[in-house]
Scaffold this active site. Sequence first.
Site, PDB file in Angstrom:
ATOM      1  NE  ARG A  11     -43.690 -17.409 -16.897  1.00  0.00           N
ATOM      2  CZ  ARG A  11     -43.404 -16.555 -16.235  1.00  0.00           C
ATOM      3  NH1 ARG A  11     -44.113 -16.426 -15.078  1.00  0.00           N
ATOM      4  NH2 ARG A  11     -42.887 -15.456 -16.806  1.00  0.00           N
ATOM      5  CG  HIS A  45     -37.528 -15.304 -17.377  1.00  0.00           C
ATOM      6  ND1 HIS A  45     -38.263 -15.486 -18.621  1.00  0.00           N
ATOM      7  CD2 HIS A  45     -38.231 -14.819 -16.514  1.00  0.00           C
ATOM      8  CE1 HIS A  45     -39.295 -14.821 -18.290  1.00  0.00           C
ATOM      9  NE2 HIS A  45     -39.337 -14.308 -16.923  1.00  0.00           N
ATOM     10  CD  GLN A 102     -37.812 -10.107 -16.986  1.00  0.00           C
ATOM     11  OE1 GLN A 102     -38.909 -10.629 -16.862  1.00  0.00           O
ATOM     12  NE2 GLN A 102     -37.483  -8.929 -16.847  1.00  0.00           N
ATOM     13  CG  ASP A 122     -35.786 -13.246  -9.634  1.00  0.00           C
ATOM     14  OD1 ASP A 122     -36.893 -12.821  -8.962  1.00  0.00           O
ATOM     15  OD2 ASP A 122     -35.722 -14.123 -10.215  1.00  0.00           O
ATOM     16  CB  CYS A 172     -37.481 -10.245 -13.666  1.00  0.00           C
ATOM     17  SG  CYS A 172     -37.418 -11.542 -12.344  1.00  0.00           S
ATOM     18  NE  ARG A 213     -40.449  -9.871 -20.256  1.00  0.00           N
ATOM     19  CZ  ARG A 213     -40.934 -10.977 -19.517  1.00  0.00           C
ATOM     20  NH1 ARG A 213     -41.389 -10.536 -18.288  1.00  0.00           N
ATOM     21  NH2 ARG A 213     -41.380 -11.962 -19.964  1.00  0.00           N
TER      22      ARG A 213
HETATM   23  N1   CP Z   1     -41.037 -11.022 -15.035  1.00  0.00           N
HETATM   24  C1   CP Z   1     -41.769 -11.996 -15.477  1.00  0.00           C
HETATM   25  O1   CP Z   1     -41.762 -13.032 -16.084  1.00  0.00           O
HETATM   26  O2   CP Z   1     -43.086 -11.769 -14.856  1.00  0.00           O
HETATM   27  P1   CP Z   1     -44.392 -12.835 -14.750  1.00  0.00           P
HETATM   28  O3   CP Z   1     -43.867 -13.899 -13.834  1.00  0.00           O
HETATM   29  O4   CP Z   1     -45.426 -11.886 -14.097  1.00  0.00           O
HETATM   30  O5   CP Z   1     -44.676 -13.145 -16.227  1.00  0.00           O
HETATM   31  N1  NVA Z   2     -36.939 -16.620 -10.730  1.00  0.00           N
HETATM   32  C1  NVA Z   2     -38.378 -16.193 -10.748  1.00  0.00           C
HETATM   33  C2  NVA Z   2     -38.814 -15.623 -11.775  1.00  0.00           C
HETATM   34  C3  NVA Z   2     -40.078 -15.078 -11.909  1.00  0.00           C
HETATM   35  C4  NVA Z   2     -40.378 -14.209 -13.198  1.00  0.00           C
HETATM   36  C5  NVA Z   2     -38.998 -17.750 -10.855  1.00  0.00           C
HETATM   37  O1  NVA Z   2     -38.719 -18.483 -11.488  1.00  0.00           O
HETATM   38  O2  NVA Z   2     -40.043 -17.762  -9.981  1.00  0.00           O
END
Ligand code: CP
Ligand code: NVA
Length: 308
Positions: A108, A135, A138, A227, A266, A292
Amino acid sequence: MKHFINLRDISVKDLKKIISDAKRRKAQRKNTSTLDPDKDKPLEGKLLIQMFEKSSLRTRLSFYIAIKQLSGGALTLRPDELHLSKGQESLVDTAKVISTFGNAFMLRTDSEKKIDILKKKMTIPLINGLSPNNHPTQILSDIFTIEEIKKKSISKLQISWIGDSNNVLNSLIEASVKFSFKLNIGCPKNYEPSKKLLKWAKQNNSKIKIFNDSKKAVLNSDVVFTDKVISMNDKVNRNKKLKDFKKFQVNSNLMKNCKNAIFLHCLPRGSEVTDEVFLSKQSKVWEQALNRIYVQKSILLYCFGKLR
Ligand code: CP
Ligand code: NVA
């Protein structure tokens, strides 16, 4: 060995195979404890290394459980403990070591450039666990959840997204092309998805419509997504952006326009959805989060060339 970086680079055939493998594996695990392995132990002896340069709850837990259920092991690296983050070791050397010690790497990151370099340098599968523009794990999992709940192919459903044009929406746009579903996007003017992505979608026969009116965007929808208005590391004027999105909150009034829709998010959430909707019968967010695990297991198998 295959990377899983974004949905647009993966064939429809493979994406559908991942979903059907996840369905089969989930069904076979009824009454099985969290850490008990799947009977075929497909990734026995394999190590998944994961690293989070941004916060995570669900992705961290679900990848850990996923590899365990496939009979492999997981090791989570803290970026602040690596020489890399202090500028004392290069990305390329770090990639070489991770590739030699581990069998797959889930990252990530806040840097698309890092992903671009790593995908060329790593000799083990690289999985994008969220980047500034995508993402993908997801959204593939969300397609699984939608088909599981609606009991229909997603190509027969109308999906709506209300909110910011962020990494999650980008992956949803790519998915709408790959899985050929109708996607309505409701967002304020000047917050539309990137022209480049929309051009790619159009060239690939997308069924995407953009509305600057949230009611029009959700009318007769089967699924409503939203989101956070402000994503992690989003460098914006917070007050201005939140104000600009005021009319794009998912609330009961909005959901009256799509009474048969399920609500998905998400997570984590902010003020873009009311408690009333988030905790309503229409909301399937907890099932969404848990799925997931199942989809990521099949993503891992895809990466290892072991999909049945
Ligand atoms: N939805 C998601 O990716 O959650 P986290 O940021 O907690 O991993
Ligand atoms: N759009 C959000 C998703 C988190 C899972 C972010 O990037 O923070």
